[in-house]
Design a protein around this motif. Structure first.
Motif, short mmCIF file in Angstrom:
data_model
loop_
_atom_site.label_atom_id
_atom_site.label_comp_id
_atom_site.label_asym_id
_atom_site.label_seq_id
_atom_site.Cartn_x
_atom_site.Cartn_y
_atom_site.Cartn_z
N GLY A 1 6.51 4.91 2.43
CA GLY A 1 6.18 3.91 1.30
C GLY A 1 7.20 4.28 -0.07
O GLY A 1 8.33 5.14 0.15
N ARG A 2 6.52 4.10 -1.09
CA ARG A 2 7.57 4.27 -2.34
C ARG A 2 7.14 5.86 -2.91
O ARG A 2 5.93 6.15 -2.65
CB ARG A 2 6.75 3.43 -3.57
CG ARG A 2 7.63 3.27 -4.70
CD ARG A 2 7.69 1.92 -5.31
NE ARG A 2 6.48 1.79 -6.16
CZ ARG A 2 6.08 2.23 -7.19
NH1 ARG A 2 7.25 2.97 -8.06
NH2 ARG A 2 5.46 2.28 -8.17
N PRO B 1 3.78 5.38 -6.46
CA PRO B 1 3.04 4.24 -6.10
C PRO B 1 1.79 3.85 -6.89
O PRO B 1 1.07 5.03 -7.01
CB PRO B 1 2.74 4.57 -4.51
CG PRO B 1 3.05 6.03 -4.24
CD PRO B 1 3.80 6.32 -5.41
N SER B 2 1.36 2.63 -7.18
CA SER B 2 0.13 2.34 -7.63
C SER B 2 -1.11 2.60 -6.84
O SER B 2 -0.85 2.69 -5.64
CB SER B 2 0.43 1.07 -7.92
OG SER B 2 0.15 0.02 -6.95
N THR C 1 -3.12 0.43 -5.76
CA THR C 1 -3.19 -0.71 -4.76
C THR C 1 -1.94 -0.55 -3.68
O THR C 1 -2.38 -0.40 -2.52
CB THR C 1 -2.66 -1.97 -5.15
OG1 THR C 1 -3.39 -2.22 -6.78
CG2 THR C 1 -2.96 -3.32 -4.63
N GLU C 2 -0.98 0.08 -3.99
CA GLU C 2 0.04 0.49 -2.89
C GLU C 2 -0.27 1.42 -2.03
O GLU C 2 -0.30 1.30 -1.05
CB GLU C 2 1.42 0.72 -3.72
CG GLU C 2 2.17 -0.37 -4.36
CD GLU C 2 3.51 0.27 -5.30
OE1 GLU C 2 4.63 -0.34 -4.81
OE2 GLU C 2 3.43 1.13 -5.91
N ARG C 3 -0.78 2.64 -2.66
CA ARG C 3 -1.42 3.65 -2.09
C ARG C 3 -2.63 3.16 -1.00
O ARG C 3 -2.66 3.52 0.34
CB ARG C 3 -1.91 4.65 -2.79
CG ARG C 3 -0.90 5.57 -3.57
CD ARG C 3 -1.36 6.79 -4.00
NE ARG C 3 -2.39 6.50 -5.16
CZ ARG C 3 -3.85 6.58 -4.87
NH1 ARG C 3 -4.26 7.03 -3.83
NH2 ARG C 3 -4.31 6.23 -5.86
N LYS D 1 -3.00 0.38 0.28
CA LYS D 1 -2.25 -0.49 1.53
C LYS D 1 -1.52 0.27 2.50
O LYS D 1 -1.28 -0.07 3.67
CB LYS D 1 -1.54 -1.66 0.76
CG LYS D 1 -2.09 -2.82 0.39
CD LYS D 1 -1.06 -3.84 0.06
CE LYS D 1 -1.54 -4.96 -0.71
NZ LYS D 1 -0.75 -5.34 -1.93
N GLY D 2 -1.08 1.58 2.02
CA GLY D 2 0.07 2.26 2.88
C GLY D 2 -0.81 2.98 4.01
O GLY D 2 -1.77 3.43 3.94
N GLU E 1 -1.82 6.66 3.46
CA GLU E 1 -0.51 6.71 2.53
C GLU E 1 -0.41 8.28 2.45
O GLU E 1 -1.27 9.22 2.09
CB GLU E 1 -0.72 5.99 1.49
CG GLU E 1 0.62 5.71 0.58
CD GLU E 1 0.57 6.64 -0.46
OE1 GLU E 1 1.77 6.77 -0.98
OE2 GLU E 1 -0.18 7.43 -0.81
#
Ligand SMILES: NC(=O)c1ccc[n+]([C@@H]2O[C@H](COP(=O)([O-])OP(=O)(O)OC[C@H]3O[C@@H](n4cnc5c(N)ncnc54)[C@H](OP(=O)(O)O)[C@@H]3O)[C@@H](O)[C@H]2O)c1
Length: 348
Positions: free
Chosen positions: A159-160, A268-269, A271-273, A275-276, A300
């Protein structure tokens, strides 16, 4: 329990994440770093104690270590920051952990094994995404095929990337790749080999990278030949190959300064974490052609880093540690990673 843990570099992206999770667990770590405003603001936010010092302020560093049992070093690139902290841990007889993924740092720590045993401390670099899940997978595979002489690992879905991860990668651009061959860490060109990796739910093209397991899996499993692959988009693969020719230029002072200045802060935010996810694949082979393959799924990467690092810190604070240089799987076994919610392993 809790004040026995010192988090250095607590104001960085990952340090802050770990601090947040630590307080959610009811731990009360001492926060430390060189950036007074950032460290004191973070400490105030979480109601924690803090200490401010840079790594060359030996007296302050020693005084802070005297207050705790274990350090969780989160200030990277660790090839620039690990040595003074490890030396301080040896001097003060305190356990050392960090979240590095840098081969040179693992090897430097491995060379301190005897001194660590004499000091009665554990030195365990790599308590994060790199290398906890892959190290556990490597040992699991070795347990399935004890005669293994080749280990191949792959991971997908980072991810990011955070500021520090990008800064560390940028610093190492131009240094090429690395594998382990006949027990020795051996340089290979950047983006040396590609191959298809079947992660079970998806098949992707992987490319060799100088990931921490090239160093650590050897200590965890004794397997003398190790390659690690990651999944990179075609553009990144092209850049890797270009770096074979222009890497030297990218590594020069002015270029580095420019490239480093372009890296955005943070990571990563939440939310991103949330989802990861990350996927792992590993294979061992022996001289007779026997093989074993396993897959692993995990949260994540930064979420996993925070959980894995604190799980290990809590074990050490509970008296569960082995002195000397240790890898996560060597000290705590192949199932260590299964203690993390969301991790699943499957033999194929
Ligand atoms: N192995 C893994 O799975 C994993 C996972 C996450 C992160 N990492 C690694 O962890 C490191 C941190 O990543 P990040 O994204 O959290 O970084 P970040 O947001 O850039 O924060 C870096 C932290 O390190 C401190 N620092 C940097 N150089 C220092 C030095 N020479 N002396 C003292 N403090 C120093 C910074 O302090 P200032 O604010 O004072 O600059 C800051 O607190 C990177 O090397 C990254 O590759 C590894």
């Amino acid at each position: 329990m809790g004040k026995d843990l010192l988090i250095y570099g607590a104001n960085g992206y990952t340090g802050e994440l770990i601090t947040r999770l630590a307080t959610e667990r009811g731990l009360k770590p001492i926060l430390a770093g060189r950036n007074e405003p950032a460290i004191s603001a973070l400490a105030e936010k979480h109601g924690l104690e803090h200490r401010v010092f840079s790594l060359d302020e030996r007296e302050k560093l020693d005084a802070a270590l005297q207050e705790v049992e274990i350090i969780l070093h989160c200030a990277g690139p660790f090839s620039l920051t690990s040595k003074p902290m490890v030396e301080a841990c040896l001097r003060n007889r305190k356990h050392y952990t960090d979240i590095t993924g840098e081969i040179s740092v693992f090897e430097a720590c491995a060379a301190l094994d005897k001194r660590a045993r004499e000091a009665g401390i554990m030195i365990m670099p790599g308590v994060g995404f790199d290398v906890v899940p892959s190290d556990c997978l490597a040992l699991h595979l070795k347990n399935r095929l004890p005669t293994a002489t080749y280990l191949t690992l792959a991971f997908y879905g980072m991810g990011r990337l955070s500021h520090g991860t990008q800064a560390t990668m940028t610093m190492n651009v131009g240094r090429g790749g690395a594998i382990r061959k006949d027990s020795k860490i051996t340089p290979v060109p950047a983006g040396w080999k590609t191959r298809e990796i079947d992660f079970g739910e998806v098949t992707k093209t992987g490319v060799t990278i100088p990931w921490g397991d090239v160093a650590t899996a050897f200590y965890s499993t004794g397997i003398p030949n190790i390659e690690v692959y990651t999944i990179a988009p075609a553009s990144a693969l092209k850049m890797m190959k270009l770096s074979r020719y222009f890497g030297g230029l990218f590594a020069t002072g002015p270029f580095q300064k420019y490239l480093q200045s372009k890296i955005p802060a943070g990571g990563p935010s939440d939310t991103e974490r949330a989802k990861g996810r990350t996927l792992f694949w590993g294979e061992v082979r022996d001289a007779e052609g026997n093989r074993a393959q396993s897959l692993q799924q995990a949260p994540e990467g930064y979420t996993l880093t925070a959980i894995a690092a604190l799980n290990i810190a809590e074990k050490v604070l509970g008296g569960n540690f082995r002195t000397g240089f240790q890898t996560p799987a060597k000290a705590y076994g192949a199932d260590l990673v299964l203690e993390i919610e969301g991790v699943m392993r499957q033999d194929v």
